[in-house]
Each structure stands twice: as C-alpha cells, then as structure tokens.
Design a protein around this motif. Structure first.
Motif, short mmCIF file in Angstrom:
data_model
loop_
_atom_site.label_atom_id
_atom_site.label_comp_id
_atom_site.label_asym_id
_atom_site.label_seq_id
_atom_site.Cartn_x
_atom_site.Cartn_y
_atom_site.Cartn_z
N ALA A 6 0.84 -1.21 0.00
CA ALA A 6 0.00 0.00 0.00
C ALA A 6 0.87 1.24 0.00
O ALA A 6 1.93 1.28 0.61
N SER A 7 0.41 2.26 -0.71
CA SER A 7 1.11 3.55 -0.66
C SER A 7 0.92 4.15 0.73
O SER A 7 0.05 3.73 1.49
N TYR A 8 1.71 5.15 1.04
CA TYR A 8 1.66 5.77 2.36
C TYR A 8 0.25 6.21 2.73
O TYR A 8 -0.21 6.00 3.85
N ASP A 9 -0.47 6.78 1.77
CA ASP A 9 -1.82 7.28 2.04
C ASP A 9 -2.92 6.29 1.62
O ASP A 9 -4.09 6.63 1.63
N GLU A 10 -2.51 5.09 1.23
CA GLU A 10 -3.43 4.02 0.81
C GLU A 10 -4.26 4.41 -0.42
O GLU A 10 -5.31 3.84 -0.66
N LYS A 11 -3.78 5.35 -1.22
CA LYS A 11 -4.52 5.76 -2.42
C LYS A 11 -4.64 4.63 -3.44
O LYS A 11 -5.55 4.64 -4.27
N ASN A 12 -3.72 3.66 -3.38
CA ASN A 12 -3.77 2.56 -4.33
C ASN A 12 -4.55 1.35 -3.78
O ASN A 12 -4.52 0.27 -4.36
N ILE A 13 -5.28 1.54 -2.68
CA ILE A 13 -6.08 0.48 -2.09
C ILE A 13 -7.56 0.80 -2.24
O ILE A 13 -8.00 1.89 -1.89
N ASN A 28 -5.10 -3.90 -3.97
CA ASN A 28 -4.13 -2.95 -4.49
C ASN A 28 -4.46 -2.78 -5.97
O ASN A 28 -4.35 -3.71 -6.75
N THR A 29 -4.89 -1.58 -6.34
CA THR A 29 -5.35 -1.33 -7.71
C THR A 29 -4.20 -1.32 -8.72
O THR A 29 -4.44 -1.43 -9.92
N ASP A 30 -2.96 -1.19 -8.24
CA ASP A 30 -1.80 -1.22 -9.13
C ASP A 30 -1.36 -2.65 -9.44
O ASP A 30 -1.11 -2.99 -10.59
N THR A 31 -1.27 -3.48 -8.39
CA THR A 31 -0.72 -4.84 -8.56
C THR A 31 -1.80 -5.91 -8.71
O THR A 31 -1.50 -7.03 -9.09
N ARG A 32 -3.05 -5.57 -8.37
CA ARG A 32 -4.20 -6.50 -8.39
C ARG A 32 -4.07 -7.59 -7.31
O ARG A 32 -4.74 -8.60 -7.37
N GLU A 33 -3.21 -7.36 -6.34
CA GLU A 33 -3.12 -8.26 -5.18
C GLU A 33 -4.19 -7.85 -4.19
O GLU A 33 -4.48 -6.65 -4.02
N ALA A 34 -4.79 -8.84 -3.52
CA ALA A 34 -5.88 -8.55 -2.59
C ALA A 34 -5.78 -9.42 -1.36
O ALA A 34 -5.13 -10.47 -1.36
N LYS A 35 -6.47 -8.97 -0.33
CA LYS A 35 -6.52 -9.73 0.92
C LYS A 35 -7.82 -9.38 1.63
O LYS A 35 -8.21 -8.21 1.66
N GLN A 36 -8.44 -10.39 2.20
CA GLN A 36 -9.58 -10.13 3.07
C GLN A 36 -9.00 -9.90 4.46
O GLN A 36 -8.24 -10.72 4.97
N ILE A 37 -9.33 -8.77 5.04
CA ILE A 37 -8.76 -8.38 6.33
C ILE A 37 -9.86 -8.36 7.39
O ILE A 37 -11.05 -8.34 7.07
N ILE A 38 -9.44 -8.37 8.65
CA ILE A 38 -10.39 -8.22 9.75
C ILE A 38 -10.06 -6.91 10.46
O ILE A 38 -8.92 -6.69 10.88
N LEU A 39 -11.06 -6.05 10.56
CA LEU A 39 -10.87 -4.74 11.18
C LEU A 39 -11.09 -4.83 12.69
O LEU A 39 -12.02 -5.49 13.15
N ASP A 40 -10.24 -4.13 13.40
CA ASP A 40 -10.32 -4.10 14.87
C ASP A 40 -11.13 -2.89 15.32
O ASP A 40 -10.63 -2.01 16.00
N ASN A 41 -12.37 -2.85 14.87
CA ASN A 41 -13.25 -1.74 15.23
C ASN A 41 -14.58 -2.35 15.68
O ASN A 41 -15.26 -3.00 14.89
N PRO A 42 -14.97 -2.14 16.95
CA PRO A 42 -16.20 -2.77 17.45
C PRO A 42 -17.48 -2.28 16.77
O PRO A 42 -18.52 -2.93 16.90
N LEU A 43 -17.42 -1.18 16.03
CA LEU A 43 -18.61 -0.71 15.31
C LEU A 43 -18.95 -1.58 14.11
O LEU A 43 -20.08 -1.59 13.65
N TYR A 44 -17.94 -2.28 13.59
CA TYR A 44 -18.14 -3.08 12.39
C TYR A 44 -18.43 -4.53 12.75
O TYR A 44 -17.72 -5.14 13.54
N LYS A 45 -19.47 -5.07 12.13
CA LYS A 45 -19.90 -6.43 12.40
C LYS A 45 -19.85 -7.25 11.11
O LYS A 45 -19.75 -6.72 10.02
#
Length: 148
Positions: A85-92, A118-135
């Motif tokens: 990811a770029s520093y500002d995640e613009k490519n995500i 990643n819109t540049d490389t087309r690599e992807a990952k399903q991530i889990i966010l550590d935010n209790p608001l998201y279910k």
C-alpha cells in the motif's frame, strides 16, 4: 482466457483483469484468482467476484462507501506491507461481501472483514478490522433507512 461464470455465462477475460488473493478468502483458501464483473457498466456499486477456478463460487461485493460514507477501514502494518500500500493508501480499494436474499429485508453486508485490493498490482486480501462498530452481518436495510 474463456471462463464460465455463475451470473454472466461464459466470458473472455485477460490475466490483467484478475485479482489474486495469496491467502484466498476466508473459507475458500484454495481459490486464489477471481475476476470482478460489474452488474452495471462502469459501476462498483454491485460486483460479482467470480472465481476462475470454480465457476460455482462467486461472491457479491460492493463499494461500502456508497452505503456508509463514514466507513473507515485501515490496514494493519502487516497487511499494508503485504499489499504494498502507498503511504496514504490511495492505491487500495475496499469492498465488502454481501449476502443477498430474495427478501431484501434479510440481506446483509460484512463491514468487519472487507476485501482490500491494491489497484496497481491486483493483489488482494480479506482483512479483519479491529473496530467494534463493524460487524460481520449488518442489515443492508439499516443503511437504506438512514440514507447512507
């Protein structure tokens, strides 16, 4: 290459269109390559994420910001490095998996475990966010009522 899809019949796609998940998606670790197929031209509102390895596997994904503008996913340092990811995640770009039912009142979206691409490389990952608001199962109807 020619692939069979769940919603669009047989289609042609190129390697450049594919999205690669080195770890697969949760519960589908053996399926690594997918092609995103928009239900409407030039729109990421609703997409079929079609496995090229098993035509029976297709996830309905969508741009979460169209329903919930305050959604704020963030990559961990490890995921950021993995996806380059770029520093500002613009490519995500982020997408959420939807479970669509005949009765839309029962349809849900998963804000807890989005897909980061990643819109540049087309690599992807399903991530889990550590935010209790998201279910894992947010009723879509709740966002429609709020107009978000």
């Amino acid at each position: 290459m020619e692939i069979k899809t769940q919603y669009f019949g047989s289609i042609s796609c190129s390697d450049e269109e594919l999205i690669h998940f080195s770890d697969g998606l949760f519960g589908f670790s053996e399926l690594k390559n997918y092609v995103p197929l928009a239900f409407q031209d030039s729109s990421d509102a609703l997409i079929s994420l079609q496995s090229i390895d098993d035509f029976r596997v297709s996830f309905i994904i969508m741009n979460p910001f169209q329903l919930y503008s305050e959604y704020a996913p963030a990559l961990s340092a490890e995921d950021s490095n993995l996806l380059k990811a770029s520093y500002d995640e613009k490519n995500i770009s982020y997408y959420v998996i939807c479970v669509i039912h005949d009765d839309m009142e029962e349809s849900t979206i998963n804000l807890k475990a989005p897909i980061a691409v990643n819109t540049d490389t087309r690599e992807a990952k399903q991530i889990i966010l550590d935010n209790p608001l998201y279910k894992f199962r947010h009723p879509i109807k709740d966002f429609m009522k709020r107009g978000k």
